[in-house]
Design an enzyme around this catalytic site. Structure first.
Site, PDB file in Angstrom:
ATOM      1  N   LYS A 217      37.896  43.190  40.783  1.00 58.51           N
ATOM      2  CA  LYS A 217      38.661  44.082  40.132  1.00 58.51           C
ATOM      3  C   LYS A 217      37.739  45.528  40.415  1.00 58.51           C
ATOM      4  O   LYS A 217      38.142  46.678  41.017  1.00 58.51           O
ATOM      5  CB  LYS A 217      39.226  44.058  38.908  1.00 58.51           C
ATOM      6  CG  LYS A 217      39.953  43.212  38.718  1.00 58.51           C
ATOM      7  CD  LYS A 217      40.459  42.669  37.216  1.00 58.51           C
ATOM      8  CE  LYS A 217      41.686  41.649  36.905  1.00 58.51           C
ATOM      9  NZ  LYS A 217      41.818  41.488  35.538  1.00 58.51           N
TER      10      LYS A 217
ATOM     11  N   TYR B  36      36.285  43.216  28.911  1.00 61.15           N
ATOM     12  CA  TYR B  36      37.566  43.259  28.191  1.00 61.15           C
ATOM     13  C   TYR B  36      37.146  43.459  26.711  1.00 61.15           C
ATOM     14  O   TYR B  36      36.452  44.351  26.435  1.00 61.15           O
ATOM     15  CB  TYR B  36      38.298  42.020  28.143  1.00 61.15           C
ATOM     16  CG  TYR B  36      38.566  41.304  29.730  1.00 61.15           C
ATOM     17  CD1 TYR B  36      39.183  42.354  30.551  1.00 61.15           C
ATOM     18  CD2 TYR B  36      38.127  40.408  30.355  1.00 61.15           C
ATOM     19  CE1 TYR B  36      39.668  41.910  31.871  1.00 61.15           C
ATOM     20  CE2 TYR B  36      38.375  39.988  31.492  1.00 61.15           C
ATOM     21  CZ  TYR B  36      38.998  40.818  32.353  1.00 61.15           C
ATOM     22  OH  TYR B  36      39.145  40.568  33.637  1.00 61.15           O
TER      23      TYR B  36
ATOM     24  N   VAL C 257      38.066  34.559  35.566  1.00 57.58           N
ATOM     25  CA  VAL C 257      38.540  33.061  34.998  1.00 57.58           C
ATOM     26  C   VAL C 257      38.112  31.987  35.993  1.00 57.58           C
ATOM     27  O   VAL C 257      38.538  30.772  35.673  1.00 57.58           O
ATOM     28  CB  VAL C 257      39.958  33.128  34.755  1.00 57.58           C
ATOM     29  CG1 VAL C 257      40.547  34.037  33.438  1.00 57.58           C
ATOM     30  CG2 VAL C 257      41.166  33.449  35.947  1.00 57.58           C
TER      31      VAL C 257
HETATM   32  O1  DON Z   1      45.527  37.669  37.306  1.00 56.22           O
HETATM   33  C1  DON Z   1      44.933  36.732  36.828  1.00 56.22           C
HETATM   34  O2  DON Z   1      45.386  36.502  35.517  1.00 56.22           O
HETATM   35  C2  DON Z   1      43.816  36.218  37.450  1.00 56.22           C
HETATM   36  N1  DON Z   1      44.056  36.214  38.745  1.00 56.22           N
HETATM   37  C3  DON Z   1      42.693  36.939  37.152  1.00 56.22           C
HETATM   38  C4  DON Z   1      42.229  37.272  35.798  1.00 56.22           C
HETATM   39  C5  DON Z   1      40.883  37.108  35.425  1.00 56.22           C
HETATM   40  O3  DON Z   1      40.099  36.702  36.060  1.00 56.22           O
HETATM   41  C6  DON Z   1      40.477  37.546  33.975  1.00 56.22           C
HETATM   42  N2  DON Z   1      38.890  37.423  33.844  1.00 56.22           N
HETATM   43  N3  DON Z   1      38.188  36.892  33.109  1.00 56.22           N
END
Ligand code: DON
Length: 406
Positions: free
Chosen positions: A71, A245, A263
């Site tokens: 991001k 976050y 994640v």
């Molecule tokens: O959009 C999502 O939920 C995942 N592709 C990415 C979210 C994520 O990595 C949150 N981070 N900790």
């Protein structure tokens, strides 16, 4: 270039990994079903310096999907291409204090709270050049490849898994679209975003991406400028306030490194001007941040004084020596890097020495760099201009390397 065995930085990294290895709390992400299949024991850390050396320990070659660590880098590409003003029409830059997948759109403006949460990141992907998801994703992939310094490949299993379960993200995209902040259709934006999140990286890659922000936008391994200095600084600022976050505030107090988690188990952390760190360990805490990644960075920061607001004692004076010559002239030998505060010290301490007799000679031969902000201070110093009554200059400058520029 990998660092040689026996490298003390590598030992420091290994020692941190050993200290956190026994942590088995947390759980791998399962809401994207394919992520549940990874080996949770993997643990790696890499530190890339601004001179392009990478120090590594543990599973630094282990591959995982970049997920949300993408991001900030896509935000950097967006502000680099479109400028901050345009991007800010599509997203706020405020910490949300909410989980990464929160339905976080400002009631009045319809803008997501920031580009580090899913809502804002999907909007960033939608702003990439092109009309189709393939075209937008090609711009993302090309940009991220320049941050990493090599080609990147999509994990098609993870992509398929997220595409078939990502309805919450689609809902966020539709909400952004209805508020007028999305740069494409919801389907184009989420497809590009899901592919972006499914790019395969290593801890080593994340360290190099992070150090590319630390250098102000130049990848120190390939020497390629990836984004502008402004874009790198704005991105690091958003990582500082929003990257972890609803843990961002606590993180800045404990660790003090602008960072972004994903994640997939990765974290990229930046020490501006100094280095980038990548960590990988798949088990996550309830906020979606890697448990052992967070613990490793916290320990590294505490052990080695890496907090970006750490006070390291009084800085070296920029005035190396002051000598009064028989002629009545005073020679001030300056040294090191002269930024705003060094210029303030030079002028405050030396201005009283500028008299009607004798010349103050500012010798810049030991100065490595004079920052633009410092140059503006020198130019604005009225004491340093003009002539003594005998017609001689009151101040002379020795600048054999031309560090003062024009
Ligand atoms: O959009 C999502 O939920 C995942 N592709 C990415 C979210 C994520 O990595 C949150 N981070 N900790």
């Amino acid at each position: 270039m990998a660092a040689a065995l026996g490298d003390p930085v590598r030992h420091a990294l290994e020692s941190v990994l050993e200290a956190v290895r026994d942590r088995t709390d947390g759980a791998v992400a399962t809401y994207i079903p394919e992520l549940a299949t990874v080996d949770p024991e993997q643990l790696g850390v890499a530190l890339a310096s601004t001179h392009g050396v990478v120090h590594e320990a543990g599973d630094v070659e282990a591959e995982f999907t970049i997920q949300s660590v993408s991001k900030p880098f896509v935000f950097a590409l967006a502000v680099d291409a479109l400028g901050l003003d345009v991007v800010r029409r599509h997203t706020d830059l405020e910490p949300s204090g909410e989980p990464f997948n929160a339905i976080s759109l400002d009631e009045a403006s319809g803008r997501p709270r920031n580009p580090m949460i899913n809502a804002g990141a999907i909007v960033m992907s939608s702003l990439m050049k092109g009309d189709t998801a393939d075209e937008k994703f090609a711009v993302v992939r090309d940009g991220l490849e320049r941050f990493v310094g090599h080609d990147l490949v999509v994990d098609e299993e993870v992509f398929g898994s997220e595409a078939s379960t990502g309805d919450r993200n689609r809902a966020l995209a539709y909400l952004a679209r209805s508020a007028g902040t999305l740069g494409s259709t919801a389907e184009v934006a989420t497809t590009a975003y899901f592919r972006q999140c499914s790019l395969i990286v290593t801890a080593r890659d994340l360290a190099i991406m992070a150090v590319t922000l630390a250098t102000g936008g130049v990848n120190p391994v390939t020497d390629e400028r990836v984004v502008s200095e402004d874009a790198a600084r704005w991105t690091t600022a958003v990582m500082t306030s929003c990257g972890m976050y609803d843990e961002s505030g606590d993180w800045m107090v404990r660790v003090g490194l602008p960072a972004k988690s994903g994640v997939g188990g990765g974290i990229a952390a930046v020490q501006p001007g100094q280095f980038g760190i990548g960590t990988f360990s798949p088990r996550l805490d309830h906020r979606g941040n890697s448990v052992r990644g967070v613990a490793s960075l916290e320990l590294l920061s505490q052990r080695h004084g890496l907090h970006m607001l750490q006070h390291h004692g009084p800085p070296l004076s920029p005035i190396a020596s002051l000598t009064r010559e028989d002629s009545g002239d005073t020679i001030a030998v300056l040294r090191g890097e002269i930024l705003f505060s060094e210029a303030e010290e030079v002028l405050t301490r030396l201005a009283p020495l500028v008299g009607d007799h004798g010349c103050l000679v500012l010798d810049f031969s030991g100065v490595t760099r004079v920052g633009d902000g410092a140059k503006r201070v020198f130019v604005a110093a009225p004491e340093l201009v003009g002539q003594a009554p005998d017609g001689r200059a009151r101040v002379a400058v020795r600048d054999p390397e031309g560090v003062l520029g024009d």
